[in-house]
Design an enzyme around this catalytic site. Sequence first.
Site, PDB file in Angstrom:
ATOM      1  N   LYS A 140      48.005 110.148  83.070  1.00 46.42           N
ATOM      2  CA  LYS A 140      49.276 109.139  84.203  1.00 46.42           C
ATOM      3  C   LYS A 140      49.860 111.101  84.204  1.00 46.42           C
ATOM      4  O   LYS A 140      50.252 111.133  83.578  1.00 46.42           O
ATOM      5  CB  LYS A 140      50.220 108.448  83.154  1.00 46.42           C
TER       6      LYS A 140
HETATM    7  N1  GLU Z   1      48.538 104.157  89.874  1.00 44.00           N
HETATM    8  C1  GLU Z   1      47.151 103.222  89.773  1.00 44.00           C
HETATM    9  C2  GLU Z   1      47.448 101.894  87.843  1.00 44.00           C
HETATM   10  O1  GLU Z   1      48.588 102.453  87.057  1.00 44.00           O
HETATM   11  C3  GLU Z   1      46.139 103.392  89.976  1.00 44.00           C
HETATM   12  C4  GLU Z   1      45.936 104.443  89.145  1.00 44.00           C
HETATM   13  C5  GLU Z   1      44.308 104.747  90.361  1.00 44.00           C
HETATM   14  O2  GLU Z   1      44.049 104.979  90.705  1.00 44.00           O
HETATM   15  O3  GLU Z   1      44.111 105.994  89.148  1.00 44.00           O
HETATM   16  O4  GLU Z   1      46.476 101.731  87.864  1.00 44.00           O
END
Ligand code: GLU
Length: 469
Positions: A105
Amino acid sequence: MGSGKLFLDDVNQMFQEAADLISMEEGLAAKIRVCNATYVTRFGVRLRGQMHTFEGWRSVHSDHLSPAKGGIRYAPDANLEEVEALAALMTYKCALMDLPFGGSKGALRIDPAAWEPDELERITRRFAQELERHDFLSPSQNVPAPDMGTNETTMIWIADAYRRLKPNDINAAACVTGKPASAGGIEGRVEATGRGVQYAIQEFFRTPEDIARTGLPASLEGRSVVVQGLGNVGYHVSKFLSQEDGCRITAVVERDGVVRNEDGLDIEALKAHLGVTGGVADFAGGQFDPAGATGLEDPCDILIPAAMEAVITGENAPRIKAPLIVEAANGPLTYAANEALAARGVVIIPDLFANAGGVTVSYFEWVKNLTHISFGLMERRRDEMGHRMLAQSIERMTGSHFPEGSAQAFFEGAREVDLVRSGLEDKMRSAYCEMSRLWNGDDRAPDLRTAAYLIAVSRIAGHYKALGI
Ligand code: GLU
């Protein structure tokens, strides 16, 4: 203690409770729980005649599988612990959904509304350069996606910055997902998380023993729903539930308050109003109350927090009346809230499953980018021809004709968006069935969250075992 630290502690505690139920070799649970690496960057961008310094993070919680996957958020209160908590959730989410990714993240501490688009573009491109230089951005190692405060435009800036730095990388487009469909993305990615939440709820309502635990009627049609946050996820799930499943969205909680309508809010009109005014106050199709948090406590069948973490805590949990909560956001319930609600028998469809539609369709996009061909291209017309030939044969044999309306839908070969939806629905339904089977048949899983963690952690432990680490 900062809220990010509390969030991280909560995620670790939820993990630990499940890990304690799985037999694993000494030390492995701790290895899985800790965050592998977090990169902190502070970089300057000259804007509006002066140098501005921005702080950002990219955390790799686990790379037992590569690339590590997860969004990048832009928020004024972003912090390191929050990023690490969200990265951990990505690891468990990808494992639960059986996607070939580790968890990551990122965040930038910035209020995106405070900057013009061209300024945001320069800031994003600089951030992407920093990430690439330190191996936190690449199709094979670390693949970001949109999250709170970012969108497909942010992603195309990141993709372009990467391509300029790595012009020889034939797979450059796969360095980030959530790109616009017209620029290396995939049809259906923008709506994917909301669509996934819808599929999660639909599957719940196909499972009689699980519905029985809520005391709700057996059908999804006619259910009243309260949604917190009309951003990308909240908007799409509200729209699909009201337009396709016959639900009533009786309240929407936003930053400035809550808007209610017992007969069901017109979501398209409310979204348009929000776009113009920045809030839900003065919306003609409902009654407004500035005390937004009270909306979460409204009597309703399904409560969907779709905004941010820690909105339901030990403090307000006793006043929540919904028998079913669906965590469309990441971490909307604190550990204390989860305990209090579970003790009262409230059913919680947990974040690592409920909002996994985004990363699942990200997986499809990544595969598409690596194969350099869109889904369905080779077979669509051939399928269509096959369907027509079959239909003609049936018509000749029976002497009757296919009904006009249904014929078209039957003949058409699948478009990319049809395949994306089919793949997403399959992933959501399979994961739900696995969780539900544990919940109903394994004493270790008193609720869906524990079931989800049990599946995810066992799968990750299995990877480590296979690797001999
Ligand atoms: N931000 C989204 C999540 O929390 C998508 C993450 C992604 O597609 O890599 O799952």
